[in-house]
Write a protein that holds these residues in place. Structure first.
Motif, PDB file in Angstrom:
ATOM      1  N   ARG A 117       1.036  -1.228   0.361  1.00 34.26           N
ATOM      2  CA  ARG A 117       0.440   0.474   0.353  1.00 34.26           C
ATOM      3  C   ARG A 117       0.802   0.522  -0.519  1.00 34.26           C
ATOM      4  O   ARG A 117       0.385   2.337  -0.847  1.00 34.26           O
ATOM      5  N   MET A 118       1.772   1.197   1.090  1.00 31.33           N
ATOM      6  CA  MET A 118       2.851   2.285   0.587  1.00 31.33           C
ATOM      7  C   MET A 118       3.788   2.028  -0.819  1.00 31.33           C
ATOM      8  O   MET A 118       4.065   3.406  -1.106  1.00 31.33           O
ATOM      9  N   MET A 119       3.616   1.437  -1.400  1.00 31.07           N
ATOM     10  CA  MET A 119       3.870   1.766  -2.777  1.00 31.07           C
ATOM     11  C   MET A 119       3.428   2.517  -3.507  1.00 31.07           C
ATOM     12  O   MET A 119       3.697   2.777  -4.141  1.00 31.07           O
ATOM     13  N   SER A 120       1.992   1.571  -3.466  1.00 37.15           N
ATOM     14  CA  SER A 120       1.085   2.013  -4.234  1.00 37.15           C
ATOM     15  C   SER A 120       0.571   3.530  -4.663  1.00 37.15           C
ATOM     16  O   SER A 120       0.122   3.954  -4.432  1.00 37.15           O
ATOM     17  N   VAL A 121       1.057   4.469  -3.248  1.00 40.22           N
ATOM     18  CA  VAL A 121       0.640   5.616  -2.295  1.00 40.22           C
ATOM     19  C   VAL A 121       1.938   6.872  -3.406  1.00 40.22           C
ATOM     20  O   VAL A 121       1.511   7.815  -3.570  1.00 40.22           O
ATOM     21  N   ALA A 122       2.931   5.679  -3.162  1.00 37.29           N
ATOM     22  CA  ALA A 122       3.967   6.496  -3.690  1.00 37.29           C
ATOM     23  C   ALA A 122       3.742   6.811  -5.450  1.00 37.29           C
ATOM     24  O   ALA A 122       4.505   7.660  -5.879  1.00 37.29           O
ATOM     25  N   ALA A 123       3.498   5.464  -6.042  1.00 38.47           N
ATOM     26  CA  ALA A 123       3.236   5.374  -7.096  1.00 38.47           C
ATOM     27  C   ALA A 123       1.871   7.265  -6.984  1.00 38.47           C
ATOM     28  O   ALA A 123       2.318   7.550  -8.392  1.00 38.47           O
ATOM     29  N   MET A 124       1.131   7.083  -6.577  1.00 35.57           N
ATOM     30  CA  MET A 124       0.540   7.347  -7.081  1.00 35.57           C
ATOM     31  C   MET A 124       0.853   9.301  -7.187  1.00 35.57           C
ATOM     32  O   MET A 124       0.446   9.824  -7.661  1.00 35.57           O
ATOM     33  N   GLN A 125       1.878   9.351  -6.134  1.00 30.80           N
ATOM     34  CA  GLN A 125       2.201  10.506  -5.712  1.00 30.80           C
ATOM     35  C   GLN A 125       2.959  11.389  -6.975  1.00 30.80           C
ATOM     36  O   GLN A 125       3.301  12.451  -7.288  1.00 30.80           O
ATOM     37  N   GLU A 126       3.842  10.045  -7.736  1.00 41.38           N
ATOM     38  CA  GLU A 126       4.681  10.629  -8.845  1.00 41.38           C
ATOM     39  C   GLU A 126       3.448  10.841 -10.153  1.00 41.38           C
ATOM     40  O   GLU A 126       3.751  11.819 -10.600  1.00 41.38           O
ATOM     41  N   ASN A 127       2.475   9.958 -10.300  1.00 45.70           N
ATOM     42  CA  ASN A 127       2.185  10.501 -11.383  1.00 45.70           C
ATOM     43  C   ASN A 127       1.197  11.775 -11.525  1.00 45.70           C
ATOM     44  O   ASN A 127       0.645  12.242 -12.178  1.00 45.70           O
ATOM     45  N   ALA A 128       0.807  11.750 -10.181  1.00 45.46           N
ATOM     46  CA  ALA A 128      -0.063  14.213 -10.083  1.00 45.46           C
ATOM     47  C   ALA A 128       1.255  14.102  -9.869  1.00 45.46           C
ATOM     48  O   ALA A 128       0.479  15.628 -10.333  1.00 45.46           O
ATOM     49  N   ILE A 129       2.160  14.606  -9.359  1.00 45.76           N
ATOM     50  CA  ILE A 129       3.318  15.789  -9.285  1.00 45.76           C
ATOM     51  C   ILE A 129       4.361  15.732 -10.463  1.00 45.76           C
ATOM     52  O   ILE A 129       4.898  16.332 -11.077  1.00 45.76           O
ATOM     53  N   GLU A 130       4.393  14.590 -11.721  1.00 41.31           N
ATOM     54  CA  GLU A 130       4.281  14.225 -12.976  1.00 41.31           C
ATOM     55  C   GLU A 130       4.276  16.140 -13.509  1.00 41.31           C
ATOM     56  O   GLU A 130       5.187  17.109 -13.918  1.00 41.31           O
ATOM     57  N   PRO A 131       2.947  16.744 -14.084  1.00 37.53           N
ATOM     58  CA  PRO A 131       2.781  17.764 -15.050  1.00 37.53           C
ATOM     59  C   PRO A 131       3.521  18.595 -13.971  1.00 37.53           C
ATOM     60  O   PRO A 131       4.000  19.902 -15.056  1.00 37.53           O
ATOM     61  N   PHE A 132       3.616  18.498 -12.711  1.00 35.05           N
ATOM     62  CA  PHE A 132       3.736  20.033 -12.469  1.00 35.05           C
ATOM     63  C   PHE A 132       5.484  20.556 -12.488  1.00 35.05           C
ATOM     64  O   PHE A 132       5.995  22.238 -12.222  1.00 35.05           O
ATOM     65  N   PRO A 189       0.473  13.009   2.553  1.00 30.88           N
ATOM     66  CA  PRO A 189      -1.100  11.909   2.729  1.00 30.88           C
ATOM     67  C   PRO A 189      -0.979  10.806   3.327  1.00 30.88           C
ATOM     68  O   PRO A 189      -0.089   9.967   3.733  1.00 30.88           O
ATOM     69  N   PRO A 190      -2.367  10.183   4.219  1.00 30.76           N
ATOM     70  CA  PRO A 190      -2.595   9.101   4.883  1.00 30.76           C
ATOM     71  C   PRO A 190      -2.360   8.285   3.537  1.00 30.76           C
ATOM     72  O   PRO A 190      -2.724   8.220   2.313  1.00 30.76           O
ATOM     73  N   TYR A 191      -1.842   6.185   4.674  1.00 25.85           N
ATOM     74  CA  TYR A 191      -2.011   5.456   3.307  1.00 25.85           C
ATOM     75  C   TYR A 191      -3.131   5.186   3.240  1.00 25.85           C
ATOM     76  O   TYR A 191      -3.424   4.157   2.211  1.00 25.85           O
ATOM     77  N   CYS A 192      -4.311   5.535   3.329  1.00 26.97           N
ATOM     78  CA  CYS A 192      -5.624   5.312   3.314  1.00 26.97           C
ATOM     79  C   CYS A 192      -5.581   5.906   2.031  1.00 26.97           C
ATOM     80  O   CYS A 192      -7.273   5.572   1.564  1.00 26.97           O
ATOM     81  N   VAL A 193      -4.984   7.255   1.879  1.00 31.75           N
ATOM     82  CA  VAL A 193      -5.810   7.812   0.305  1.00 31.75           C
ATOM     83  C   VAL A 193      -5.926   7.591  -1.201  1.00 31.75           C
ATOM     84  O   VAL A 193      -5.732   5.981  -0.694  1.00 31.75           O
ATOM     85  N   ALA A 195      -7.104   7.299  -5.005  1.00 32.94           N
ATOM     86  CA  ALA A 195      -7.081   8.534  -6.096  1.00 32.94           C
ATOM     87  C   ALA A 195      -7.759   9.444  -5.962  1.00 32.94           C
ATOM     88  O   ALA A 195      -6.606  10.412  -7.100  1.00 32.94           O
ATOM     89  N   ALA A 196      -8.630   9.518  -6.343  1.00 29.29           N
ATOM     90  CA  ALA A 196     -10.130  10.633  -6.541  1.00 29.29           C
ATOM     91  C   ALA A 196      -9.499  11.749  -5.277  1.00 29.29           C
ATOM     92  O   ALA A 196      -9.589  13.158  -5.019  1.00 29.29           O
ATOM     93  N   ASP A 197      -8.496  11.388  -3.898  1.00 34.87           N
ATOM     94  CA  ASP A 197      -8.186  11.912  -2.638  1.00 34.87           C
ATOM     95  C   ASP A 197      -7.426  13.264  -3.430  1.00 34.87           C
ATOM     96  O   ASP A 197      -6.760  14.173  -3.096  1.00 34.87           O
ATOM     97  N   ILE A 198      -6.408  12.173  -4.278  1.00 36.47           N
ATOM     98  CA  ILE A 198      -4.864  12.742  -4.755  1.00 36.47           C
ATOM     99  C   ILE A 198      -5.440  13.336  -5.891  1.00 36.47           C
ATOM    100  O   ILE A 198      -4.717  14.766  -5.896  1.00 36.47           O
ATOM    101  N   ASP A 199      -5.862  13.457  -6.854  1.00 34.78           N
ATOM    102  CA  ASP A 199      -6.233  14.264  -8.186  1.00 34.78           C
ATOM    103  C   ASP A 199      -6.960  16.119  -7.495  1.00 34.78           C
ATOM    104  O   ASP A 199      -6.583  16.362  -7.588  1.00 34.78           O
ATOM    105  N   GLU A 200      -7.859  15.269  -5.914  1.00 35.38           N
ATOM    106  CA  GLU A 200      -7.956  16.606  -5.475  1.00 35.38           C
ATOM    107  C   GLU A 200      -7.598  17.723  -4.518  1.00 35.38           C
ATOM    108  O   GLU A 200      -7.800  18.411  -5.041  1.00 35.38           O
ATOM    109  N   ILE A 201      -6.005  16.863  -4.086  1.00 38.60           N
ATOM    110  CA  ILE A 201      -5.397  17.920  -3.622  1.00 38.60           C
ATOM    111  C   ILE A 201      -4.719  18.384  -4.599  1.00 38.60           C
ATOM    112  O   ILE A 201      -4.171  20.368  -4.619  1.00 38.60           O
ATOM    113  N   ILE A 205      -4.317  22.735  -5.868  1.00 38.48           N
ATOM    114  CA  ILE A 205      -2.787  23.367  -5.766  1.00 38.48           C
ATOM    115  C   ILE A 205      -2.584  23.526  -6.492  1.00 38.48           C
ATOM    116  O   ILE A 205      -1.867  25.267  -6.887  1.00 38.48           O
ATOM    117  N   ARG A 206      -2.748  23.624  -8.052  1.00 40.52           N
ATOM    118  CA  ARG A 206      -3.284  24.601  -9.517  1.00 40.52           C
ATOM    119  C   ARG A 206      -3.613  25.709  -9.067  1.00 40.52           C
ATOM    120  O   ARG A 206      -4.065  26.425  -9.867  1.00 40.52           O
TER     121      ARG A 206
END
Length: 220
Positions: A117-132, A189-193, A195-201, A205-206
């Motif tokens: 789950r930790m690795m999954s959150v890390a991957a979601m974070q990378e995908n979300a921040i890449e466009p920035f 983010p907490p590890y229970c985050v 994908a929709a939460d990450i998108d909202e965050i 920021i944008r």
């Protein structure tokens, strides 16, 4: 929110060993999977002389902290001689409820699914921040494990940047629990985050960059 490569940590440990100085690792924020391994020291393949843990030790459910050290350091203070005693106790030392929460959390970390789950959150974070990384309004876009950070360009950049309180208020109005460090926005983010939460965050920021464009720019 500074991030540095593992060789820096290894070199710090080497310097301490040469100088016969104790190496203390503060893993209060970086521990419990935040940097991609259970503890950041693992990535540098070092063993601290003293290490501090907190926050994630109970999964964030209750406040608890612990300091661990080498056996010889412990023994140096383990004595009935008051001149050698390490007076470290406080009102809430070994609080049984907090310790029970920590024990339950330690059991969770024994489950391979927790690390997955930790690795999954890390991957979601990378995908979300890449466009920035291609957004000219931001700089020093970075990620380590499940932690991301990026600096909104501002004329008064720094920990006390005037845009900091404005960003915090903006995120609060969006029901986003983010606490910028000056013009630096970081996401842990907490590890229970989900994908929709990450998108909202990151949408928030944008939008913050859109809202405060007038405060941004290079220093004069």
């Amino acid at each position: 929110m500074l991030m540095y490569p593992t060789w820096v940590l290894r070199e710090m440990k080497r310097i301490c060993e040469v100088a016969d100085v104790l190496f203390i690792a503060d893993e209060i924020m970086t521990g419990w999977g935040r940097t991609g391994t259970l503890f950041a020291s693992e990535q540098a393949n070092i063993t601290p002389d003293i290490v501090c843990y907190s926050k994630g030790i109970t999964g964030g459910a209750l406040p608890l902290a612990v300091t661990l050290c080498r056996a010889d350091i412990f023994e140096a203070h383990y004595s009935s001689d008051r001149t050698r005693t390490f007076f470290h106790s406080s009102s809430y030392t070994a609080n049984p409820v907090a310790c029970a929460a920590a024990k339950a959390n330690l059991e969770l970390w024994k489950d391979p699914e927790t690390r997955c789950r930790m690795m999954s959150v890390a991957a979601m974070q990378e995908n979300a921040i890449e466009p920035f990384r291609a957004d000219a309004r931001f700089e020093n876009v970075r990620r380590t494990g499940t932690v991301t950070a990026l600096d909104l360009k501002a004329s008064d950049a720094g920990y006390l940047a005037g845009i900091g309180p404005k960003l915090q208020s903006f995120f609060k109005d969006r029901n986003l629990l983010l606490r910028p460090l000056g013009n630096t926005i970081y996401v842990m983010p907490p590890y229970c985050v989900m994908a929709a939460d990450i998108d909202e965050i990151y949408a928030g920021i944008r939008d913050a960059a859109d809202a405060f464009g007038g405060f941004c720019g290079s220093a004069a």
